[in-house]
Design a protein around this motif. Structure first.
Motif, short mmCIF file in Angstrom:
data_model
loop_
_atom_site.label_atom_id
_atom_site.label_comp_id
_atom_site.label_asym_id
_atom_site.label_seq_id
_atom_site.Cartn_x
_atom_site.Cartn_y
_atom_site.Cartn_z
N ALA A 180 1.06 -1.28 -0.01
CA ALA A 180 0.00 -0.05 -0.04
C ALA A 180 0.82 1.12 0.06
CB ALA A 180 -0.98 0.18 0.90
N GLY A 181 1.88 1.24 -0.73
CA GLY A 181 2.81 2.21 -0.95
C GLY A 181 3.81 2.67 0.34
N ARG A 182 3.69 1.60 1.10
CA ARG A 182 5.02 1.60 2.20
C ARG A 182 5.71 0.41 1.98
NH1 ARG A 182 2.19 3.70 7.06
NH2 ARG A 182 2.88 5.73 6.32
N TRP A 183 6.99 0.64 2.34
CA TRP A 183 8.25 -0.22 2.33
C TRP A 183 8.30 -0.77 3.77
CZ3 TRP A 183 10.29 -2.30 -1.89
CH2 TRP A 183 10.27 -1.56 -3.12
N TYR A 184 8.54 -2.26 3.82
CA TYR A 184 8.86 -2.85 4.80
C TYR A 184 9.89 -4.05 4.73
CZ TYR A 184 3.89 -1.54 6.17
OH TYR A 184 3.01 -0.81 6.77
N LEU A 185 10.88 -3.97 5.91
CA LEU A 185 12.00 -4.76 5.80
C LEU A 185 11.62 -6.01 6.66
CD1 LEU A 185 15.04 -5.56 5.22
CD2 LEU A 185 15.54 -4.19 7.24
N VAL A 186 11.69 -7.30 6.11
CA VAL A 186 11.50 -8.55 6.79
C VAL A 186 12.96 -8.93 7.22
CG1 VAL A 186 10.88 -10.95 6.61
CG2 VAL A 186 9.56 -9.15 5.69
N ALA A 187 13.20 -9.16 8.49
CA ALA A 187 14.67 -9.50 8.86
C ALA A 187 14.65 -10.44 10.05
CB ALA A 187 15.45 -7.93 9.22
N ALA A 188 15.86 -10.92 10.29
CA ALA A 188 16.05 -11.73 11.50
C ALA A 188 16.85 -10.73 12.48
CB ALA A 188 16.93 -13.14 11.08
N PRO A 189 16.79 -11.07 13.91
CA PRO A 189 16.13 -12.34 14.25
C PRO A 189 14.53 -12.24 14.14
CG PRO A 189 16.94 -11.07 16.13
CD PRO A 189 17.53 -10.41 14.89
#
Length: 347
Positions: A180-189
């Motif tokens: 929806a126009g917004r950037w998200y980072l998926v990261a460990a841990p």
């Protein structure tokens, strides 16, 4: 269609290299026997592919062989330029590359399909963010994207909502998601999800990491979305809604009102609505004013009464010029009501 499937085999081998009959069958959703017949047809047509026997064998194209995009049909050519997200590509620092790629793809199309693609681009434009979305601070997005691509650990300072708000984290960046126009980072841990616009500073370390075998970014995001929606529905409220009020409710509540609402003799509708939290429910219902009556649960009805009284107290007598209203009574319910008044004012 067989012709489309034959082209798909060529493109799969061209982009992925060696593939077995079973792998091709899984990709094309056909039987291995059908793949064998298609391979024979491609041989007969003069396509330079060959098969390697053995455990590590499979089908390959002759090195250097490339096909042009003359196999695209009209719908495929029309959809080609709907897939582009120039804003996202620009944010990632790939704007010039995207433009160059589109130019090369367009040049490879036959004239009639090129005209169809141009016509589609002229008539449809994708603008994903919502109307009231502010521009996010994406100055660190290119660095984060580089770390994702290179498999390098990040050292970030991140701003979250709870105290302490600014925290330091060392993250293994698995992937980026544009929602929806917004950037998200998926990261460990975890892995956990971080908003890229809330990253205050970032440094790419020299440490490499490996994404766990079997991790699928799209599947992880879909599961996280399902969990998010389940956690949103923490309670229920039974309400009466005036005509037209349901359309002003948040999405899930509006759908529930439409699906299970029961019309009453006075024109109002009785419905059971999902609620996220006492604060969210109060803010949503306060925004409807006299167009909603909360019947259950009793504590939500009481908290709403207290919030309305606190709001009405602001307008008793002449304007006070900055007078602070008396906090709602009622202990925890009063605190919830006061928080809801503040939340409703921010919406």
């Amino acid at each position: 269609m067989k012709s489309s499937r034959l082209l798909s085999i060529i493109l799969l081998l061209q982009t992925r290299g060696r593939l077995t009959a079973d792998e091709l069958a899984a990709e094309l959703e056909v039987s291995p026997r059908t793949v064998y017949r298609d391979i024979e047809a491609l041989h007969a047509a003069g396509v330079p592919l060959y098969g390697d026997p053995g455990h590590h064998g499979g089908y390959r194209l002759l090195d250097g062989y490339r096909t042009r995009l003359t196999g695209l049909n009209t719908p495929e050519a029309q959809s080609l330029f709907l897939a582009g997200l120039p804003g996202a590509a620009s944010a990632l620092g790939l704007g010039a590359s995207l433009a160059s790629t589109e130019l090369k793809l367009r040049a490879a199309l036959p004239p009639e399909l090129r005209a169809e693609a141009d016509r589609m681009r002229a008539r449809f434009h994708l603008d994903a963010p919502g109307w009231y979305a502010e521009d996010d601070d994406l100055r660190h997005l290119p660095e984060v994207a580089d770390a994702v691509w290179a498999g390098r650990t990040l050292r970030v300072r991140y701003r979250r909502w709870k105290e302490p708000t600014d925290v330091d984290r060392v993250l293994d960046p698995y992937g980026l998601v544009l929602k929806a126009g917004r950037w998200y980072l998926v990261a460990a841990p975890g892995p956990r999800t971080y908003r890229v616009d809330q990253i205050l500073s970032v440094a790419v370390t020299g440490d490499a990491f490996e994404i766990p075998a079997g991790f699928d970014l799209a599947a992880h995001w879909a599961a996280a979305q399902r969990d998010f929606h389940v956690r949103l529905r923490q309670g229920e409220a039974t309400v009466r809604l005036a005509p037209g009020a349901a359309a002003r409710l948040p999405g899930a509540a509006a759908r529930a009102a439409a699906e299970n609402g029961v019309p009453e003799a006075d024109g109002w509708t009785r419905a059971v609505l999902p609620t996220e939290s006492p604060e969210q429910a109060l803010a949503a219902f306060l925004a409807l004013g006299p167009a909603v009556e909360v019947l259950d649960p009793p504590e939500l009805r009481t908290a709403l009464q207290e919030a309305v009284r606190a709001t009405a107290a602001l307008y008793e007598g002449p304007a006070a010029g900055g007078r602070t209203p008396t906090a709602p009574a009622g202990g925890a319910q009063g605190a919830v009501a006061q928080a809801a008044v503040a939340q409703a004012a921010r919406q």
